[in-house]
Design a protein around this motif. Structure first.
Motif, short mmCIF file in Angstrom:
data_model
loop_
_atom_site.label_atom_id
_atom_site.label_comp_id
_atom_site.label_asym_id
_atom_site.label_seq_id
_atom_site.Cartn_x
_atom_site.Cartn_y
_atom_site.Cartn_z
N GLU A 63 0.91 -1.08 0.01
CA GLU A 63 0.01 0.06 -0.08
C GLU A 63 0.93 1.35 -0.02
O GLU A 63 0.27 2.24 0.03
CB GLU A 63 -1.05 -0.10 1.20
CG GLU A 63 -1.89 -1.05 1.16
CD GLU A 63 -2.78 -1.16 2.41
OE1 GLU A 63 -3.16 -0.01 2.89
OE2 GLU A 63 -3.31 -2.17 2.83
N GLY A 64 2.35 0.88 0.06
CA GLY A 64 3.13 2.14 0.10
C GLY A 64 3.55 2.86 -1.30
O GLY A 64 3.04 2.13 -2.34
N ALA A 65 4.31 3.71 -1.34
CA ALA A 65 4.84 4.27 -2.59
C ALA A 65 6.23 4.74 -2.41
O ALA A 65 6.48 5.38 -1.20
CB ALA A 65 3.82 5.02 -3.19
N LEU A 66 6.97 4.69 -3.36
CA LEU A 66 8.52 5.36 -3.31
C LEU A 66 8.03 6.56 -4.45
O LEU A 66 7.97 6.31 -5.43
CB LEU A 66 9.37 4.42 -3.77
CG LEU A 66 9.72 3.09 -3.02
CD1 LEU A 66 10.92 2.32 -3.61
CD2 LEU A 66 10.07 3.70 -1.59
N VAL A 67 8.55 7.75 -3.81
CA VAL A 67 8.10 8.79 -4.74
C VAL A 67 9.63 9.56 -4.99
O VAL A 67 10.39 9.58 -4.05
CB VAL A 67 7.27 9.82 -3.93
CG1 VAL A 67 7.01 11.05 -4.87
CG2 VAL A 67 6.09 9.31 -3.85
N HIS A 68 10.12 9.81 -6.18
CA HIS A 68 11.17 10.58 -6.66
C HIS A 68 10.54 11.71 -7.48
O HIS A 68 9.55 11.68 -8.21
CB HIS A 68 12.10 9.39 -7.69
CG HIS A 68 12.25 8.28 -6.96
ND1 HIS A 68 13.53 8.12 -6.29
CD2 HIS A 68 11.80 6.84 -6.91
CE1 HIS A 68 13.68 6.89 -5.68
NE2 HIS A 68 12.57 6.35 -6.13
N PHE A 69 11.63 12.56 -7.52
CA PHE A 69 11.27 13.82 -8.37
C PHE A 69 12.75 13.82 -9.08
O PHE A 69 13.89 14.41 -8.56
CB PHE A 69 11.02 14.98 -7.74
CG PHE A 69 10.80 16.15 -8.40
CD1 PHE A 69 9.76 16.23 -9.06
CD2 PHE A 69 11.84 17.23 -8.64
CE1 PHE A 69 9.30 17.52 -9.85
CE2 PHE A 69 11.57 18.19 -9.38
CZ PHE A 69 10.10 18.40 -10.21
#
Length: 137
Positions: A63-69
């Motif tokens: 249910e999580g996420a890894l977020v990159h910019f």
């Protein structure tokens, strides 16, 4: 939200719990109930002596996420389910690192997986940092 200052001569620590999905699937119900009860007893004790700031289990890593910019773009990837995903955390108020380590050893999860102990940095010029504690937490 009402905030109360962190008492003098104490530091806030993050106690980060890890677990394995297979452990929870293989754990007999009575053992899981005993572990939940041990967490509840520890939480009650830490609340009563004023050392508990906040604690919570975390939802399943799926249910999580890894977020990159990167390169001006938001990239979202599913959280990888590694050998020991993060399962929950405690934020506690302690007089020393040694006290935080002693508390980490009391967490039931420490019997089968390491508990990471890290001091939270004090950033007094930034509102909303954990240098203050939510009332009732």
């Amino acid at each position: 939200m009402m905030m109360r200052p962190n008492p003098a001569n104490t530091q806030l620590y993050l106690l980060l719990l890890r677990s394995t999905e297979s452990r929870w699937h293989e754990l007999p119900d009575e053992d899981g109930d005993a572990e939940t009860s041990a967490h509840a007893d520890l939480i009650t004790a830490l609340q009563q002596d004023g050392r508990l700031v906040y604690c919570s289990p975390l939802a399943h890593p799926a249910e999580g996420a890894l977020v990159h910019f990167r390169d001006g773009q938001v990239q979202v990837q599913p959280e990888s389910i590694d050998a020991d995903p993060i399962a929950g955390f405690y934020i506690v108020r302690c007089a020393s690192r040694d006290e935080a380590v002693a508390l980490a050893a009391q967490i039931p999860d420490a019997a089968y997986a390491p508990v990471l102990v890290r001091a939270l940095m004090d950033v007094p010029a930034v509102d909303g940092t954990m240098t203050e504690t939510p009332q009732g937490a």
